[in-house]
Enzyme design. Sequence first.
Site, mmCIF file in Angstrom:
data_model
loop_
_atom_site.group_PDB
_atom_site.id
_atom_site.type_symbol
_atom_site.label_atom_id
_atom_site.label_comp_id
_atom_site.label_asym_id
_atom_site.label_seq_id
_atom_site.Cartn_x
_atom_site.Cartn_y
_atom_site.Cartn_z
ATOM 1 N N ARG A 12 -36.606 -3.144 38.549
ATOM 2 C CA ARG A 12 -36.296 -1.887 37.866
ATOM 3 C C ARG A 12 -35.902 -2.123 36.416
ATOM 4 N NH1 ARG A 12 -31.984 0.764 41.821
ATOM 5 N NH2 ARG A 12 -31.212 -1.367 41.585
ATOM 6 N N ASN A 43 -35.785 2.351 43.442
ATOM 7 C CA ASN A 43 -36.075 1.725 44.725
ATOM 8 C C ASN A 43 -36.257 2.799 45.783
ATOM 9 O OD1 ASN A 43 -35.842 -0.808 43.630
ATOM 10 N ND2 ASN A 43 -33.782 -1.190 44.389
#
Length: 255
Positions: A23, A41
């Site tokens: 990320r 996620n």
Amino acid sequence: MASRTRRAIRAVIAGSVQGVGFREATRRLAGELGVMGWVRNTDDGAVAVHAEGPSTDIETLVAFLREGPPDATVVEVTIAEVRVEGHEQFAIRGVSAGVFVVQQHTASTRHFDLRLEVSGVMRSWAVPKGPTLDPSVKRMAVQVADHAMEHNAFEGPTDHGGGVVIWDRGHYEQGGRVAWPDALDRGHAVFVLHGEKLRGGFVLQRTKPGAGPRSQWLLLKRRDDEARPGSDIVTERPTSVLSGRTLDELLRNGK
């Protein structure tokens, strides 16, 4: 100039992609490219990305997603073209932006205070009827002065016969297309609460021009899996999440 045509994609990256910096690496590259959107996620172990910007920059980002950062193992990437939503940030979703607390007060009148941690202080709104999980219900909210974070844990009697209980608390995520705190300054802020009573997406919408204390807003529940149409969470769950007391019980006992 077709290469600069603005487009948007939704990507799902499967494999060993969580807990390996995927990320943050995506956010960093998107920032360098000027691509807007979000990364998060998912519950099934994948990473989801919404990205929008010039076509050439989107292709650069997609090429990275197919490889991932050094510690990731990408097994499959699914790409879908979607509509441009007009994001003004590239944010990591699903990460706490700070704490929130809802206190129930009685002084001259009874009301609830919703407080969100923003830049080290608690931005605060008085909500006379309290929050709701019913998306069809609009709750009036009046912005009040910011509070210090050390006030978050206070529960007990106050001067002149009043009292405070901690009705709910937890952490929250910033959402929406506009970066915080700009979203609050513009008067339309989307956020996700992770509390003991309040969960899911909410919106604060300013209803009249002006900013700061005494400006008028609406507090709305978004339609999501945590919504409960027809419910009245304030009546159904009136007790403090700290002590298990109601505000009336605190006032009767005086401590």
